[in-house]
Design a protein around this motif. Structure first.
Motif, mmCIF file in Angstrom:
data_model
loop_
_atom_site.group_PDB
_atom_site.id
_atom_site.type_symbol
_atom_site.label_atom_id
_atom_site.label_comp_id
_atom_site.label_asym_id
_atom_site.label_seq_id
_atom_site.Cartn_x
_atom_site.Cartn_y
_atom_site.Cartn_z
ATOM 1 N N ALA A 1 0.817 -1.218 0.000
ATOM 2 C CA ALA A 1 0.000 0.000 0.000
ATOM 3 C C ALA A 1 0.846 1.261 0.000
ATOM 4 C CB ALA A 1 -0.936 0.002 1.211
ATOM 5 N N TYR A 2 2.113 1.136 0.422
ATOM 6 C CA TYR A 2 2.987 2.314 0.525
ATOM 7 C C TYR A 2 4.154 2.244 -0.461
ATOM 8 C CZ TYR A 2 0.126 2.195 4.629
ATOM 9 O OH TYR A 2 -0.963 2.097 5.459
ATOM 10 N N ARG B 1 7.698 4.653 -0.946
ATOM 11 C CA ARG B 1 9.071 4.172 -1.131
ATOM 12 C C ARG B 1 9.658 4.642 -2.465
ATOM 13 N NH1 ARG B 1 6.382 -0.278 1.195
ATOM 14 N NH2 ARG B 1 6.252 -1.440 -0.766
ATOM 15 N N SER B 2 8.810 4.750 -3.478
ATOM 16 C CA SER B 2 9.279 5.206 -4.786
ATOM 17 C C SER B 2 9.675 6.676 -4.749
ATOM 18 C CB SER B 2 8.193 4.979 -5.853
ATOM 19 O OG SER B 2 7.976 3.606 -6.060
ATOM 20 N N ILE B 3 8.852 7.490 -4.072
ATOM 21 C CA ILE B 3 9.189 8.915 -3.930
ATOM 22 C C ILE B 3 10.527 9.055 -3.207
ATOM 23 C CG2 ILE B 3 8.530 11.098 -2.846
ATOM 24 C CD1 ILE B 3 5.589 10.237 -3.189
ATOM 25 N N ARG B 4 10.698 8.305 -2.135
ATOM 26 C CA ARG B 4 11.942 8.363 -1.349
ATOM 27 C C ARG B 4 13.136 7.937 -2.184
ATOM 28 N NH1 ARG B 4 11.828 4.710 3.905
ATOM 29 N NH2 ARG B 4 11.787 3.131 2.269
ATOM 30 N N ALA B 5 12.995 6.860 -2.955
ATOM 31 C CA ALA B 5 14.099 6.375 -3.784
ATOM 32 C C ALA B 5 14.445 7.376 -4.884
ATOM 33 C CB ALA B 5 13.738 5.022 -4.388
ATOM 34 N N GLY C 1 3.179 10.135 -0.134
ATOM 35 C CA GLY C 1 3.165 8.693 -0.328
ATOM 36 C C GLY C 1 2.280 7.959 0.657
ATOM 37 N N LEU C 2 1.596 8.712 1.539
ATOM 38 C CA LEU C 2 0.731 8.105 2.552
ATOM 39 C C LEU C 2 -0.738 8.149 2.152
ATOM 40 C CD1 LEU C 2 2.378 9.600 5.782
ATOM 41 C CD2 LEU C 2 2.801 7.374 4.709
ATOM 42 N N ARG D 1 -9.517 8.853 4.021
ATOM 43 C CA ARG D 1 -9.772 10.265 3.689
ATOM 44 C C ARG D 1 -8.832 10.785 2.604
ATOM 45 N NH1 ARG D 1 -8.899 13.774 7.889
ATOM 46 N NH2 ARG D 1 -7.732 12.292 9.137
ATOM 47 N N LYS D 2 -7.864 9.970 2.214
ATOM 48 C CA LYS D 2 -6.981 10.242 1.072
ATOM 49 C C LYS D 2 -6.392 11.659 1.104
ATOM 50 C CE LYS D 2 -7.734 6.222 -0.913
ATOM 51 N NZ LYS D 2 -6.720 5.214 -1.171
ATOM 52 N N ASP D 3 -6.802 12.518 0.144
ATOM 53 C CA ASP D 3 -6.239 13.869 0.007
ATOM 54 C C ASP D 3 -6.435 14.704 1.268
ATOM 55 O OD1 ASP D 3 -5.281 13.495 -2.585
ATOM 56 O OD2 ASP D 3 -7.188 14.068 -3.483
ATOM 57 N N GLU D 4 -7.585 14.559 1.897
ATOM 58 C CA GLU D 4 -7.846 15.323 3.111
ATOM 59 C C GLU D 4 -6.860 14.943 4.212
ATOM 60 O OE1 GLU D 4 -11.854 14.885 4.348
ATOM 61 O OE2 GLU D 4 -12.710 15.771 2.530
ATOM 62 N N TYR D 5 -6.526 13.677 4.267
ATOM 63 C CA TYR D 5 -5.568 13.204 5.267
ATOM 64 C C TYR D 5 -4.185 13.798 5.015
ATOM 65 C CZ TYR D 5 -2.934 9.854 8.161
ATOM 66 O OH TYR D 5 -2.122 9.269 9.105
#
Length: 272
Positions: free
Chosen positions: A213-214, A218-222, A239-240, A246-250
């Motif tokens: 799910a994450y 990990r891709s953004i970090r790499a 990446g969370l 709540r997706k974008d709101e979160y």
């Protein structure tokens, strides 16, 4: 040409030496022990002590500072352990590149790391190990702290108080945790219970570094690593997306928390 007794013995010994060298080169490759970074045992033994009664701290600023200061040492310690794992993996890859095998201790440690980061390989090669570096990397301390504050109500939630669960992590076996009071009919999840806040932090960091799910996290970090850009909380929080329904709101809420709590997040930050 005949060979005397002494000559026969010498000849036989020579053949034995050649055979042993061939076995070493082609059957038993050279091995080299990878040095272990000092201090790993001390990092494992980080003790946060008694959990403060956050709900009883009335002054908001005081509560925030105590909350961050309480959790920070364990987060930094886990990041240091991740760094040790990453450095070890890089050393293993270097040994492979140099045509060296692994000692028994190093093989055992590599197996432990593969299991810890839930990574399966059929053969130990550079090609199979390099992708594992995406999983073995630190998580910004600020991001961990802000998520803990968000998910636990600044340490005051039922799950944080009764189960040392500061990140709202679920489990799916009956009796594995605390049943949410508002759990919908037909749902079976429970909120995991941990032996200590440190165990909650460990589980959370392994979750981000292994769960499919994450993968975006990990891709953004790499990608940032490849660009030699420091992976900060503000960059990685995107990446969370799958951490909350709540997706974008979160994500927006976490970004706001990072912004408004910056004064309390300052200080001795080793791996933020």
């Amino acid at each position: 040409m005949k060979i005397g007794n002494v000559g026969q013995v010498t000849f036989a010994l020579g053949l034995a030496v050649v055979a042993l060298l061939a076995m070493r080169l082609f059957i038993f490759p050279n091995t080299s022990q990878i040095s272990v970074a000092p201090g790993e045992r001390q990092l494992n033994n980080v003790d946060l002590g008694k959990v403060p009664l956050f709900a009883e701290i009335e002054d908001i600023a005081t509560k925030k500072q105590i909350f961050f200061d309480f959790l920070r040492p364990a987060i930094e310690a886990q990041n240091q352990l991740i760094i040790h794992d990453r450095q070890f993996l890089l050393a293993v890859i270097e040994q492979i590149d140099n045509g060296l095998g692994l000692s028994e201790n190093d093989s055992d440690r590599l197996t432990t790391i593969l299991e810890k980061y839930q990574y399966d390989v059929k053969a130990i090669t550079r090609i199979t190990l390099m992708p594992l570096l995406k999983r073995i990397d630190i998580i910004p301390v600020d991001m961990v702290l802000v998520q803990a504050a968000n998910e636990s109500g600044w340490g005051s939630s039922r799950f944080a108080v009764d189960g040392f669960n500061f990140f709202g992590q679920w489990c799916f076996i009956e009796g594995c945790g605390l049943v949410p009071l508002a759990r919908a009919d037909g749902k079976i999840h429970e909120v995991a219970v941990f032996d200590s806040p440190k165990d909650s932090i460990i589980a959370y960091m392994i979750n981000l570094n292994t769960n499919s799910a994450y993968r975006l996290f990990r891709s953004i970090r790499a990608d940032l690593r490849a660009q030699k850009v420091k992976p900060t909380a503000e960059k990685l929080v995107y990446g969370l997306m799958n951490y909350s329904e709540r997706k974008d709101e979160y994500i927006d809420e976490l970004l706001e928390m990072l912004k408004h709590n910056k004064p309390y997040l300052q200080g001795n930050k080793a791996n933020a």
